[in-house]
Scaffold this motif. Structure first.
Motif, PDB file in Angstrom:
ATOM      1  N   GLY A  57      64.660  -7.478  36.107  1.00 21.98           N
ATOM      2  CA  GLY A  57      64.703  -8.073  34.770  1.00 21.98           C
ATOM      3  C   GLY A  57      63.393  -8.742  34.388  1.00 21.98           C
ATOM      4  N   LEU A  58      62.810  -9.480  35.319  1.00 13.27           N
ATOM      5  CA  LEU A  58      61.519 -10.113  35.048  1.00 13.27           C
ATOM      6  C   LEU A  58      60.444  -9.062  34.819  1.00 13.27           C
ATOM      7  CD1 LEU A  58      59.750 -12.695  34.892  1.00 13.27           C
ATOM      8  CD2 LEU A  58      59.302 -12.344  37.317  1.00 13.27           C
ATOM      9  N   SER A  59      60.476  -8.025  35.617  1.00 16.68           N
ATOM     10  CA  SER A  59      59.499  -6.953  35.481  1.00 16.68           C
ATOM     11  C   SER A  59      59.638  -6.256  34.125  1.00 16.68           C
ATOM     12  CB  SER A  59      59.679  -5.952  36.623  1.00 16.68           C
ATOM     13  OG  SER A  59      58.837  -4.859  36.469  1.00 16.68           O
ATOM     14  N   GLY A  60      60.860  -5.942  33.734  1.00 15.66           N
ATOM     15  CA  GLY A  60      61.086  -5.318  32.434  1.00 15.66           C
ATOM     16  C   GLY A  60      60.748  -6.235  31.285  1.00 15.66           C
ATOM     17  N   PHE A  61      61.050  -7.512  31.435  1.00 11.52           N
ATOM     18  CA  PHE A  61      60.751  -8.480  30.377  1.00 11.52           C
ATOM     19  C   PHE A  61      59.247  -8.600  30.164  1.00 11.52           C
ATOM     20  CE2 PHE A  61      60.092 -12.748  28.672  1.00 11.52           C
ATOM     21  CZ  PHE A  61      61.016 -12.761  27.633  1.00 11.52           C
ATOM     22  N   ARG A  62      58.497  -8.640  31.257  1.00  7.83           N
ATOM     23  CA  ARG A  62      57.049  -8.799  31.147  1.00  7.83           C
ATOM     24  C   ARG A  62      56.346  -7.523  30.703  1.00  7.83           C
ATOM     25  NH1 ARG A  62      54.636 -13.497  33.286  1.00  7.83           N
ATOM     26  NH2 ARG A  62      52.719 -12.297  33.384  1.00  7.83           N
ATOM     27  N   SER A  70      59.720   0.095  35.334  1.00  7.00           N
ATOM     28  CA  SER A  70      59.383  -1.150  36.025  1.00  7.00           C
ATOM     29  C   SER A  70      60.426  -1.476  37.092  1.00  7.00           C
ATOM     30  CB  SER A  70      59.292  -2.306  35.027  1.00  7.00           C
ATOM     31  OG  SER A  70      58.269  -2.076  34.102  1.00  7.00           O
ATOM     32  N   GLY A  71      61.694  -1.259  36.776  1.00  6.01           N
ATOM     33  CA  GLY A  71      62.754  -1.494  37.741  1.00  6.01           C
ATOM     34  C   GLY A  71      62.666  -0.553  38.928  1.00  6.01           C
ATOM     35  N   ILE A 114      65.945  -2.630  32.519  1.00  9.81           N
ATOM     36  CA  ILE A 114      66.428  -2.237  31.188  1.00  9.81           C
ATOM     37  C   ILE A 114      66.893  -3.458  30.412  1.00  9.81           C
ATOM     38  CG2 ILE A 114      68.235  -0.950  29.987  1.00  9.81           C
ATOM     39  CD1 ILE A 114      68.017   1.128  32.292  1.00  9.81           C
ATOM     40  N   ILE A 115      67.630  -4.332  31.075  1.00  9.67           N
ATOM     41  CA  ILE A 115      68.100  -5.561  30.419  1.00  9.67           C
ATOM     42  C   ILE A 115      66.927  -6.452  30.040  1.00  9.67           C
ATOM     43  CG2 ILE A 115      69.396  -7.703  30.803  1.00  9.67           C
ATOM     44  CD1 ILE A 115      71.310  -5.990  32.554  1.00  9.67           C
ATOM     45  N   GLN A 118      65.311  -5.249  26.880  1.00 10.96           N
ATOM     46  CA  GLN A 118      66.148  -5.555  25.731  1.00 10.96           C
ATOM     47  C   GLN A 118      66.088  -7.040  25.370  1.00 10.96           C
ATOM     48  OE1 GLN A 118      67.562  -3.253  23.843  1.00 10.96           O
ATOM     49  NE2 GLN A 118      66.618  -1.777  25.232  1.00 10.96           N
ATOM     50  N   LEU A 119      66.033  -7.905  26.360  1.00  5.91           N
ATOM     51  CA  LEU A 119      65.912  -9.336  26.073  1.00  5.91           C
ATOM     52  C   LEU A 119      64.562  -9.658  25.450  1.00  5.91           C
ATOM     53  CD1 LEU A 119      67.535 -10.933  29.252  1.00  5.91           C
ATOM     54  CD2 LEU A 119      68.464 -10.844  26.934  1.00  5.91           C
ATOM     55  N   ASN A 120      63.517  -8.982  25.885  1.00  9.05           N
ATOM     56  CA  ASN A 120      62.190  -9.195  25.312  1.00  9.05           C
ATOM     57  C   ASN A 120      62.146  -8.734  23.865  1.00  9.05           C
ATOM     58  OD1 ASN A 120      59.525  -9.741  24.900  1.00  9.05           O
ATOM     59  ND2 ASN A 120      58.759  -8.237  26.331  1.00  9.05           N
TER      60      ASN A 120
END
Length: 124
Positions: A57-62, A70-71, A114-115, A118-120
């Motif tokens: 999640g951190l990887s996808g967010f950044r 990223s995941g 993926i999450i 989406q949060l970003n």
């Protein structure tokens, strides 16, 4: 540095930091008899899944795009490092059910990526 490389690096560092912290806390619980080793059947696995979800999640967010990639990178780097540690330090390649655990960790990391994207995008 590339944005995705930084995002994956932060995700992997988060995973290893949280795994070390969780292992230390669980070891303290067992050491001081707050929890028995017989009750630790699924707890470490569930904690690891949660941590992999957070790392992805951190990887996808950044990275803010292609969270699945990223995941995947976070999950693969984690898995390869664990396999190398087992092989080099303990002279054991893989145990029987470990492939299933690694695949589940990879899926959790992909879901987290993926999450995270989406949060970003929701924050923009």
């Amino acid at each position: 540095m590339n944005n995705r490389f930084k995002a994956v690096l932060f995700g992997v560092l988060l995973v290893y930091g949280l795994m070390l912290s969780a292992s230390f806390i669980l070891a303290l619980f067992v050491r001081f008899d707050w929890i028995s080793t017989q009750s630790l059947d699924w707890l470490p696995f569930l904690i690891s899944l949660t941590i992999m979800l957070l790392g992805g999640g951190l990887s996808g967010f950044r990275s803010s795009e292609k969270g699945w990639l990223s995941g995947v990178l976070v999950g693969v780097i984690y898995t390869v490092m664990i396999m190398l540690y087992q092989f080099l330090a303990h002279d054991v390649w893989l145990h029987d059910g470990q492939w299933l655990h690694f695949i589940t960790f990879l899926l959790a990391s992909i879901s987290g990526g993926i999450i995270g994207v989406q949060l970003n995008q929701r924050n923009d």
